[in-house]
Design a protein around this motif. Structure first.
Motif, mmCIF file in Angstrom:
data_model
loop_
_atom_site.group_PDB
_atom_site.id
_atom_site.type_symbol
_atom_site.label_atom_id
_atom_site.label_comp_id
_atom_site.label_asym_id
_atom_site.label_seq_id
_atom_site.Cartn_x
_atom_site.Cartn_y
_atom_site.Cartn_z
ATOM 1 N N ILE A 263 0.832 -1.200 0.000
ATOM 2 C CA ILE A 263 0.000 0.000 0.000
ATOM 3 C C ILE A 263 0.869 1.253 0.000
ATOM 4 C CG2 ILE A 263 -1.669 1.317 1.355
ATOM 5 C CD1 ILE A 263 -2.892 -1.371 2.200
ATOM 6 N N ALA A 264 1.973 1.235 0.771
ATOM 7 C CA ALA A 264 2.892 2.376 0.766
ATOM 8 C C ALA A 264 3.468 2.600 -0.621
ATOM 9 C CB ALA A 264 4.009 2.145 1.783
ATOM 10 N N SER A 265 3.764 1.497 -1.328
ATOM 11 C CA SER A 265 4.316 1.613 -2.674
ATOM 12 C C SER A 265 3.286 2.197 -3.640
ATOM 13 C CB SER A 265 4.767 0.230 -3.165
ATOM 14 O OG SER A 265 5.243 0.289 -4.486
ATOM 15 N N ALA A 266 2.019 1.771 -3.515
ATOM 16 C CA ALA A 266 0.984 2.205 -4.438
ATOM 17 C C ALA A 266 0.468 3.600 -4.138
ATOM 18 C CB ALA A 266 -0.180 1.211 -4.406
ATOM 19 N N ALA A 267 0.289 3.890 -2.848
ATOM 20 C CA ALA A 267 -0.409 5.116 -2.476
ATOM 21 C C ALA A 267 0.449 6.111 -1.716
ATOM 22 C CB ALA A 267 -1.640 4.763 -1.636
ATOM 23 N N GLY A 268 1.700 5.769 -1.420
ATOM 24 C CA GLY A 268 2.573 6.674 -0.699
ATOM 25 C C GLY A 268 2.470 6.500 0.800
ATOM 26 N N PRO A 269 3.361 7.156 1.544
ATOM 27 C CA PRO A 269 3.428 6.955 3.000
ATOM 28 C C PRO A 269 2.217 7.463 3.755
ATOM 29 C CG PRO A 269 4.903 8.726 2.316
ATOM 30 C CD PRO A 269 4.413 8.083 1.064
ATOM 31 N N ASN A 270 1.379 8.272 3.096
ATOM 32 C CA ASN A 270 0.177 8.785 3.756
ATOM 33 C C ASN A 270 -1.091 8.190 3.148
ATOM 34 O OD1 ASN A 270 1.571 10.634 5.547
ATOM 35 N ND2 ASN A 270 1.964 11.919 3.745
ATOM 36 N N GLY A 271 -0.934 7.101 2.423
ATOM 37 C CA GLY A 271 -2.068 6.520 1.708
ATOM 38 C C GLY A 271 -2.820 5.451 2.453
ATOM 39 N N PHE A 272 -2.617 5.356 3.749
ATOM 40 C CA PHE A 272 -3.269 4.298 4.528
ATOM 41 C C PHE A 272 -4.613 4.797 5.061
ATOM 42 C CE2 PHE A 272 1.330 3.761 4.995
ATOM 43 C CZ PHE A 272 1.485 2.460 4.539
ATOM 44 N N ASN A 273 -5.663 4.125 4.685
ATOM 45 C CA ASN A 273 -6.974 4.445 5.221
ATOM 46 C C ASN A 273 -7.866 3.210 5.144
ATOM 47 O OD1 ASN A 273 -8.456 4.457 2.570
ATOM 48 N ND2 ASN A 273 -7.033 6.149 2.162
ATOM 49 N N ARG A 274 -8.988 3.268 5.813
ATOM 50 C CA ARG A 274 -9.873 2.110 5.881
ATOM 51 C C ARG A 274 -10.414 1.731 4.504
ATOM 52 N NH1 ARG A 274 -14.212 2.845 10.602
ATOM 53 N NH2 ARG A 274 -15.010 1.029 9.460
ATOM 54 N N GLN A 275 -10.644 2.708 3.658
ATOM 55 C CA GLN A 275 -11.191 2.415 2.331
ATOM 56 C C GLN A 275 -10.255 1.503 1.544
ATOM 57 O OE1 GLN A 275 -11.762 5.821 -0.200
ATOM 58 N NE2 GLN A 275 -13.489 4.877 -1.266
ATOM 59 N N VAL A 276 -8.958 1.750 1.638
ATOM 60 C CA VAL A 276 -7.986 0.913 0.939
ATOM 61 C C VAL A 276 -7.947 -0.483 1.551
ATOM 62 C CG1 VAL A 276 -5.527 0.607 0.464
ATOM 63 C CG2 VAL A 276 -6.580 2.842 0.144
ATOM 64 N N PHE A 277 -7.901 -0.559 2.881
ATOM 65 C CA PHE A 277 -7.817 -1.867 3.530
ATOM 66 C C PHE A 277 -9.095 -2.687 3.350
ATOM 67 C CE2 PHE A 277 -4.227 0.073 5.682
ATOM 68 C CZ PHE A 277 -3.357 -1.000 5.835
ATOM 69 N N GLU A 278 -10.218 -2.017 3.099
ATOM 70 C CA GLU A 278 -11.482 -2.716 2.909
ATOM 71 C C GLU A 278 -11.831 -2.891 1.437
ATOM 72 O OE1 GLU A 278 -14.344 -0.620 5.322
ATOM 73 O OE2 GLU A 278 -13.074 -0.806 7.111
ATOM 74 N N SER A 279 -10.815 -2.904 0.583
ATOM 75 C CA SER A 279 -11.041 -3.134 -0.842
ATOM 76 C C SER A 279 -11.850 -4.414 -1.048
ATOM 77 C CB SER A 279 -9.697 -3.278 -1.574
ATOM 78 O OG SER A 279 -9.893 -3.847 -2.845
#
Length: 399
Positions: free
Chosen positions: A340-356
């Protein structure tokens, strides 16, 4: 901006994470694909072993990436808890070498296996700027974290057994409820419509019932009755009650919890179950016990051991001992965070991504996290024959 089209990539040493493009914002396909390109990730890896900087005996730091990640493990706990914690540490080291070193700074804290101290460390990690918290492994600590409120709380990937999850606090480990639900669903997919659930009485019974009922509903099947039991002594009564309440169910799901399922199986066998018209569905918890002739003919959905092959081989070559499911869980969570860090950057962590809804594929197979914090896994379906698991149906390739 593309939507409803998963981006597949980051298949490094058999770990491939599928992230939905619609969750990553208005980025071009090329940019995201480049970030997840396996060749690019491998080229960035350092061939040497992970460098470990010890800030203190209880704290270790891995990697030099911009995303700050906390990991809570029972490294100095006595017995099997400490052994499992140290295995998870080695798994984290391997995942950082494979993927995470340039993307993450992973700080690992020793919980000592103490639930109260683990809880304190979890709160500290949540409030000190970590983008993601991996752990804790102690169930009371995970349950406490799930009750915390706050809109800015980072995602927590809890490694506790039998944890049911909470909003933004995801249950990583395969639970007995997940296994029972998947097994029941596999029977329903083949035409079963009427099911009985035998489950240990207690706080977790309602959760198991809900997960199984939801799985069955997908196929138009349903639970005819749920019968809690309290001990081996009540097994015969539970089965007798089943006989008076339900006529000829298609399957009986036997959840064992910490107990031995044998008393229930003895009572079922006395009634000719399993038989031609009624199947028995067990769970992954059965497999923690020595195999018994009573297990013969039962069906079980559980993790695919073949998924861990490439990771297991590298793990053993690196650390000189066999990997197990604890290794797989820890490796997957560090690798997922790095992906996720690679795809969205170091600030790209959120529930929407983890709940894909597309989920993620790792060394424990295909899984996804739900909004309530529970996890769903695509697992192979087995039948126990002559004391061994015989494959009946392979896991699905997508949700």
């Amino acid at each position: 901006m593309e939507s409803d089209r998963p981006v597949h990539g980051l298949r490094t040493w058999a770990v491939a994470w599928a992230l939905a493009m619609s969750l990553l914002g208005c980025q071009s396909k090329g940019a995201v694909s480049d970030a997840l390109d396996p060749a690019g990730i491998q080229a960035a890896n350092q061939p040497a072993a992970v460098a470990v900087a010890n800030a203190s005996p209880a704290t270790q730091s891995l990697g030099t990436g911009p995303a700050r990640i906390a990991m809570l493990l029972p490294l100095s706990a006595p017995g099997s808890a400490g052994e499992n914690g140290r295995k998870m540490l080695d798994a984290a080291k391997l995942a950082m070498t494979d993927i995470g070193n340039p993307l993450l700074t992973l700080t690992i804290e020793d919980t000592r296996g103490d639930a109260t101290y683990s809880q304190q460390l979890a709160v500290k990690a949540i409030t000190s700027g970590a983008k993601v918290v991996i752990g804790p492994t102690e169930l009371p600590a995970a349950q406490h974290v799930a009750k915390l409120s706050g809109s800015n709380r980072p995602v927590v990937l809890a490694l506790a057994d039998n944890f049911t999850g909470g909003p933004g606090v995801y249950a990583v480990c395969l639970s007995e409820a997940d296994s029972a639900a998947a097994g029941a669903g596999a029977i329903a997919a083949k035409g079963g419509r009427k099911f009985v659930l035998l489950v240990p009485a207690g706080a977790g019974a309602d959760f198991v019932e809900k997960r199984v009922a939801n799985s069955l509903s997908v196929y138009g099947a349903a639970l005819a009755v749920t019968i809690p039991y309290t001990s081996a002594d009540s097994a015969a009564k539970a089965v007798a009650d089943m006989g008076s309440l339900v006529d000829a169910p298609d399957a009986v799901i036997v959840v064992s919890g910490d107990s031995n399922p044998s008393p229930i199986l003895i009572a079922l066998k006395a009634k000719g179950i399993p038989g031609k018209s009624t199947s028995v569905v067990g769970t992954n918890r059965w497999l923690e016990r020595p195999n018994s002739p009573l297990f013969e003919g039962a069906y079980i959905a559980t993790l695919d051991q073949h998924e861990t092959g490439p990771i297991s081989d590298r793990f053993k070559a690196t650390f000189n001992y066999e990997a197990d499911v604890n290794v797989a869980y820890a490796y997957d969570m560090v690798a997922l965070t790095a992906g996720i860090a690679s795809a969205a950057g170091p600030n790209g962590f959120n529930r929407q991504v983890f709940e894909s809804p597309s989920g993620f594929r790792g060394s424990t197979g295909l899984f996804r996290f739900r909004a309530d914090g529970s996890s769903e896994r695509s697992m192979p379906f087995y039948r126990i024959e002559k004391g061994a698991l015989k494959l009946v149906a392979k896991s699905t390739s997508s949700f």
